[in-house]
Design a protein around this motif. Structure first.
Motif, PDB file in Angstrom:
ATOM      1  N   TYR A 296       0.522  -0.907   0.035  1.00  0.00           N
ATOM      2  CA  TYR A 296      -0.114   0.064   0.132  1.00  0.00           C
ATOM      3  C   TYR A 296       1.208   1.178   0.482  1.00  0.00           C
ATOM      4  O   TYR A 296       2.232   0.829   0.716  1.00  0.00           O
ATOM      5  N   SER A 297       0.368   2.833  -0.540  1.00  0.00           N
ATOM      6  CA  SER A 297       1.036   3.879  -0.186  1.00  0.00           C
ATOM      7  C   SER A 297       0.115   4.515   0.637  1.00  0.00           C
ATOM      8  O   SER A 297      -1.033   4.180   0.327  1.00  0.00           O
ATOM      9  N   ILE A 298       0.273   5.776   0.888  1.00  0.00           N
ATOM     10  CA  ILE A 298      -0.896   6.516   1.499  1.00  0.00           C
ATOM     11  C   ILE A 298      -0.205   8.035   0.530  1.00  0.00           C
ATOM     12  O   ILE A 298       0.881   8.745   0.171  1.00  0.00           O
ATOM     13  N   ILE A 299      -1.111   8.182   0.687  1.00  0.00           N
ATOM     14  CA  ILE A 299      -1.529   9.616  -0.487  1.00  0.00           C
ATOM     15  C   ILE A 299      -1.211  10.776   0.622  1.00  0.00           C
ATOM     16  O   ILE A 299      -2.722  10.840   1.416  1.00  0.00           O
ATOM     17  N   TYR A 300      -0.532  11.936   1.223  1.00  0.00           N
ATOM     18  CA  TYR A 300      -0.963  12.578   2.105  1.00  0.00           C
ATOM     19  C   TYR A 300      -1.072  14.158   1.627  1.00  0.00           C
ATOM     20  O   TYR A 300       0.251  15.024   1.160  1.00  0.00           O
ATOM     21  N   ILE A 301      -1.819  14.811   2.253  1.00  0.00           N
ATOM     22  CA  ILE A 301      -2.681  15.809   1.857  1.00  0.00           C
ATOM     23  C   ILE A 301      -3.119  16.854   2.833  1.00  0.00           C
ATOM     24  O   ILE A 301      -3.399  16.352   3.300  1.00  0.00           O
ATOM     25  N   GLU A 302      -1.680  17.764   2.985  1.00  0.00           N
ATOM     26  CA  GLU A 302      -2.334  19.431   3.425  1.00  0.00           C
ATOM     27  C   GLU A 302      -2.271  20.639   2.847  1.00  0.00           C
ATOM     28  O   GLU A 302      -2.155  20.680   2.398  1.00  0.00           O
ATOM     29  N   LYS A 303      -3.408  20.855   3.531  1.00  0.00           N
ATOM     30  CA  LYS A 303      -4.381  22.609   3.474  1.00  0.00           C
ATOM     31  C   LYS A 303      -4.601  23.480   4.580  1.00  0.00           C
ATOM     32  O   LYS A 303      -4.967  22.852   5.077  1.00  0.00           O
ATOM     33  N   SER A 304      -3.900  24.230   5.167  1.00  0.00           N
ATOM     34  CA  SER A 304      -4.730  24.524   6.424  1.00  0.00           C
ATOM     35  C   SER A 304      -6.336  25.031   5.588  1.00  0.00           C
ATOM     36  O   SER A 304      -6.481  25.729   4.486  1.00  0.00           O
ATOM     37  N   MET A 305      -7.424  25.318   6.685  1.00  0.00           N
ATOM     38  CA  MET A 305      -8.502  25.252   6.511  1.00  0.00           C
ATOM     39  C   MET A 305      -9.505  24.718   5.425  1.00  0.00           C
ATOM     40  O   MET A 305     -10.175  24.878   5.160  1.00  0.00           O
ATOM     41  N   MET A 306      -8.423  23.464   5.107  1.00  0.00           N
ATOM     42  CA  MET A 306      -9.528  22.796   4.456  1.00  0.00           C
ATOM     43  C   MET A 306     -10.807  22.098   4.238  1.00  0.00           C
ATOM     44  O   MET A 306     -11.724  22.294   3.600  1.00  0.00           O
ATOM     45  N   ASN A 307     -11.077  21.936   5.663  1.00  0.00           N
ATOM     46  CA  ASN A 307     -12.472  22.098   6.047  1.00  0.00           C
ATOM     47  C   ASN A 307     -13.462  22.855   5.976  1.00  0.00           C
ATOM     48  O   ASN A 307     -14.779  22.658   5.702  1.00  0.00           O
ATOM     49  N   ASN A 308     -13.219  24.428   5.754  1.00  0.00           N
ATOM     50  CA  ASN A 308     -14.117  25.108   5.364  1.00  0.00           C
ATOM     51  C   ASN A 308     -14.198  24.621   3.668  1.00  0.00           C
ATOM     52  O   ASN A 308     -15.399  25.688   3.444  1.00  0.00           O
ATOM     53  N   GLU A 309     -13.185  24.515   2.896  1.00  0.00           N
ATOM     54  CA  GLU A 309     -13.488  24.910   1.559  1.00  0.00           C
ATOM     55  C   GLU A 309     -14.505  23.259   1.386  1.00  0.00           C
ATOM     56  O   GLU A 309     -14.450  22.056   1.164  1.00  0.00           O
ATOM     57  N   TYR A 310     -15.730  23.726   0.671  1.00  0.00           N
ATOM     58  CA  TYR A 310     -17.032  22.977   0.088  1.00  0.00           C
ATOM     59  C   TYR A 310     -16.115  22.138  -0.905  1.00  0.00           C
ATOM     60  O   TYR A 310     -15.297  22.453  -2.070  1.00  0.00           O
ATOM     61  N   PHE A 327      -9.963   3.806  -3.339  1.00  0.00           N
ATOM     62  CA  PHE A 327      -9.070   3.880  -2.140  1.00  0.00           C
ATOM     63  C   PHE A 327     -10.041   2.965  -0.513  1.00  0.00           C
ATOM     64  O   PHE A 327     -10.420   2.619  -0.518  1.00  0.00           O
ATOM     65  N   GLU A 328      -8.406   2.655   0.069  1.00  0.00           N
ATOM     66  CA  GLU A 328      -8.916   1.574   1.214  1.00  0.00           C
ATOM     67  C   GLU A 328      -9.988   2.643   2.664  1.00  0.00           C
ATOM     68  O   GLU A 328     -10.773   2.097   3.175  1.00  0.00           O
ATOM     69  N   HIS A 329      -8.536   3.511   2.679  1.00  0.00           N
ATOM     70  CA  HIS A 329      -8.943   3.967   3.298  1.00  0.00           C
ATOM     71  C   HIS A 329      -9.059   5.937   3.601  1.00  0.00           C
ATOM     72  O   HIS A 329      -8.151   5.799   2.581  1.00  0.00           O
ATOM     73  N   MET A 330      -9.370   6.573   3.955  1.00  0.00           N
ATOM     74  CA  MET A 330      -9.637   8.023   4.362  1.00  0.00           C
ATOM     75  C   MET A 330      -9.425   9.034   5.885  1.00  0.00           C
ATOM     76  O   MET A 330     -10.402   9.612   5.406  1.00  0.00           O
ATOM     77  N   PRO A 331      -8.535   9.104   6.225  1.00  0.00           N
ATOM     78  CA  PRO A 331      -8.962   9.491   7.994  1.00  0.00           C
ATOM     79  C   PRO A 331      -8.401  10.562   7.500  1.00  0.00           C
ATOM     80  O   PRO A 331      -7.351  11.103   6.581  1.00  0.00           O
ATOM     81  N   SER A 332      -8.740  11.908   8.333  1.00  0.00           N
ATOM     82  CA  SER A 332      -8.730  13.663   8.500  1.00  0.00           C
ATOM     83  C   SER A 332      -8.676  13.765   9.461  1.00  0.00           C
ATOM     84  O   SER A 332      -9.059  13.050  10.355  1.00  0.00           O
ATOM     85  N   GLY A 333      -7.766  14.905   9.321  1.00  0.00           N
ATOM     86  CA  GLY A 333      -7.440  16.296  10.795  1.00  0.00           C
ATOM     87  C   GLY A 333      -8.117  17.393  10.316  1.00  0.00           C
ATOM     88  O   GLY A 333      -8.784  17.376   9.395  1.00  0.00           O
ATOM     89  N   ILE A 339      -5.004   9.137   1.893  1.00  0.00           N
ATOM     90  CA  ILE A 339      -5.608   8.842   1.303  1.00  0.00           C
ATOM     91  C   ILE A 339      -4.912   7.279   1.444  1.00  0.00           C
ATOM     92  O   ILE A 339      -3.835   7.275   0.199  1.00  0.00           O
ATOM     93  N   VAL A 340      -5.712   5.998   1.573  1.00  0.00           N
ATOM     94  CA  VAL A 340      -4.482   4.808   1.584  1.00  0.00           C
ATOM     95  C   VAL A 340      -4.818   4.061   0.113  1.00  0.00           C
ATOM     96  O   VAL A 340      -6.111   3.914   0.095  1.00  0.00           O
ATOM     97  N   VAL A 341      -3.845   4.185  -0.630  1.00  0.00           N
ATOM     98  CA  VAL A 341      -4.265   2.885  -2.007  1.00  0.00           C
ATOM     99  C   VAL A 341      -3.019   2.328  -2.504  1.00  0.00           C
ATOM    100  O   VAL A 341      -2.418   1.670  -1.824  1.00  0.00           O
ATOM    101  N   SER A 342      -3.928   1.152  -3.398  1.00  0.00           N
ATOM    102  CA  SER A 342      -2.777  -0.287  -2.960  1.00  0.00           C
ATOM    103  C   SER A 342      -1.814   0.908  -3.942  1.00  0.00           C
ATOM    104  O   SER A 342      -2.324   1.391  -5.218  1.00  0.00           O
ATOM    105  N   ASP A 343      -0.332  -0.126  -3.522  1.00  0.00           N
ATOM    106  CA  ASP A 343       0.407   0.682  -4.940  1.00  0.00           C
ATOM    107  C   ASP A 343       0.633  -0.126  -6.272  1.00  0.00           C
ATOM    108  O   ASP A 343       0.504   0.324  -7.308  1.00  0.00           O
ATOM    109  N   SER A 344      -0.900  -1.091  -6.399  1.00  0.00           N
ATOM    110  CA  SER A 344      -0.954  -1.956  -7.819  1.00  0.00           C
ATOM    111  C   SER A 344      -2.064  -0.810  -8.434  1.00  0.00           C
ATOM    112  O   SER A 344      -1.332   0.010 -10.212  1.00  0.00           O
ATOM    113  N   SER A 345      -2.856  -0.447  -7.457  1.00  0.00           N
ATOM    114  CA  SER A 345      -3.566   0.721  -8.272  1.00  0.00           C
ATOM    115  C   SER A 345      -3.069   2.269  -8.918  1.00  0.00           C
ATOM    116  O   SER A 345      -3.826   2.560  -9.816  1.00  0.00           O
TER     117      SER A 345
END
Ligand code: ADP
Ligand code: ASP
Ligand code: MG
Length: 437
Positions: A296-310, A327-333, A339-345
């Motif tokens: 698996y791989s994790i795509i890490y995305i960071e952006k200030s105030m992303m929660n307010n962005e529709y 995607f397999e999992h998508m926990p957020s802060g 975003i967890v995705v399989s390497d093969s995908s």
């Protein structure tokens, strides 16, 4: 009483294993429908017949011939028939299979022939009718499995067939073109037949005493799970406990048919019973089992105030959708999303993905971390026991394992963690020890 009994690769690996399997079938009148896999490994360095068949197909594509590999397959089946002392002459079947491999040049056709030949042999050994899965397991021309047509075809055929051997793993479309399930798919065939004949039990005979609370190749001598719910099974099997294919649950679920995992090499053991539900009063342990998968791989995305962005997440998911990535999992802060995705995908498309997501949501930072494994800790007992996640995290940190992600399913049935693949064994053993499962 009707039982469907599926025998896996090790149970069909050679004449002595086949004799054991046949004796198990004959020991109970009710074992009327038998599903078989292709011969598996006889010893650890051996090659499964299915892998040899995939190799045949590959060689044919590359070199235009697969003579040497097919000769080994031929030798293996002829040896099995000779050792079983069958009057069946397998040679014309082998000739026809070889002809088909050259004629169709189809990976699915080729891969399915191990189960086909195994089925012909087991039917002869038992004196049961051979029912070709190509006539009763229906796929669409696109290779999608067709559940409704399969149910009718199976019911029509098996209503007049009191005892039959049916090869696992494959079926065919309306033109007779063969399609297969994914690897390990004979388990699905067994479940389909159990549902169609309204079996009282689906027995799945393999080479371990049942569903164990962890992979025995990772944890030393893991505990046997005597009873497991469909939901726990699905979670564990999907996450790598491939003793049973995770899709096997769907056919039997609506009718509530129990699955019994048994050991062909220790038939006196009662194995694991997989049932629709386990009552709260029957739950004794916090954790029922642990399973994991690498790749698996994790795509890490960071952006200030992303929660307010529709539409922030939707825009990212549309990019994944365009590239047919699930995607397999998508926990957020607050300002982060993993975003967890399989390497093969995502293989070979990492930079274009980063580029497209960047264009879609303009993140402050984005990166892909590969070399990740996912580990699922599963159990109905988790919802009534406080501090499970804390204990799990403590076990990992105590073992010096860096936690990359944690996600708890909404049903509180599982906690999934992502750690570096090199920590796979260490992490599973640490969790196993902490929960004494
Ligand atoms: P079959 O050929 O009978 O279908 P498989 O090889 O598909 O057998 O599945 C059985 C194997 O699954 C076992 O030999 C074991 O190594 C592996 N396995 C992985 N996880 C588990 C688990 N949790 N419980 C039991 N076996 C497991
Ligand atoms: N023989 C196939 C495989 O090796 C299917 C099965 O064993 O269930 O994947
Ligand atoms: Mg299997």
């Amino acid at each position: 009483m009707i039982k469907v009994a599926k025998f896996g690769g090790t149970s069909m690996a050679d004449a002595s294993a086949i004799t054991r399997s046949a004796n198990i079938i004959k020991a109970e009148e009710s074992r009327r429908y038998v599903v078989v896999s292709a011969p598996g490994k006889r010893f650890s360095q051996d090659t499964k017949v299915t892998d040899m068949l995939y190799a045949c197909c590959h060689e044919l594509e590359l070199d235009g011939t697969c003579e040497d590999t097919f000769a080994k397959i031929r030798e293996r089946f002829i040896g099995i028939c000779a050792d079983l002392g069958l009057s069946l002459d397998i040679t014309p079947y082998l000739d026809k299979v070889k002809e088909g491999i050259y004629k169709y040049r189809s990976t699915s056709y080729c891969a399915s022939r191990g189960e086909y030949l195994s089925g012909v042999i087991m039917a002869a050994a038992l004196g049961y009718e051979f029912v070709d899965a190509a006539d009763v397991v229906v796929f669409t021309c696109d290779g999608e499995f067709d559940a409704a047509s399969t149910r009718s075809a199976l019911q029509a055929k098996l209503a007049d067939t009191p005892r039959a051997v049916i090869p696992g793993f494959y079926g065919a479309d309306e033109h007779g073109t063969v399609h297969t399930f994914s690897r390990g798919g004979s388990d699905i065939t067994g479940a389909l037949i159990a549902e169609a004949v309204k079996a009282d039990m689906y027995e799945n005979w393999t080479d371990v005493n049942g569903f164990l609370s962890a992979d025995p190749r990772v944890v030393d001598n893991p505990k046997l799970i005597s009873k497991l719910s469909y939901k726990e099974l699905r979670e564990l099997a999907y996450m790598g406990a491939n003793v049973l294919h995770h899709e096997s649950i769907f056919p039997v679920r609506s009718s509530g048919i129990p699955i019994n995992i048994r050991n062909t090499f220790a038939p006196e053991e009662s194995g694991t019973l997989i049932v629709p539900e386990v009552k709260d009063s029957e739950v004794t342990d916090t954790v029922t089992g642990i399973a994991g998968k690498t790749g698996y791989s994790i795509i890490y995305i960071e952006k200030s105030m992303m929660n307010n962005e529709y539409g922030f997440v939707r825009k990212i998911l549309s990019v994944l959708e365009q590239y047919n990535i699930s995607f397999e999992h998508m926990p957020s802060g607050i300002d982060t999303l993993s975003i967890v995705v399989s390497d093969s995908s995502i293989a070979g498309r990492e930079s274009v993905l980063l580029d497209r997501i960047t264009k879609a949501v303009a993140p402050d930072h984005i990166k892909i971390k590969s070399g990740i494994c996912l580990i699922a800790t599963v159990g109905h007992g988790m919802k009534s026991n406080l501090g499970t996640a804390a204990k799990l995290c403590g076990a990992l940190s105590g073992a010096g394992v860096n936690l990359r992600m944690i996600d708890q399913g909404s049903s509180e049935l599982n906690i999934i963690v992502a750690v570096d693949s090199r920590d796979y064994g260490k992490a599973i053993n640490a969790i196993y020890k902490a929960f004494k499962c």
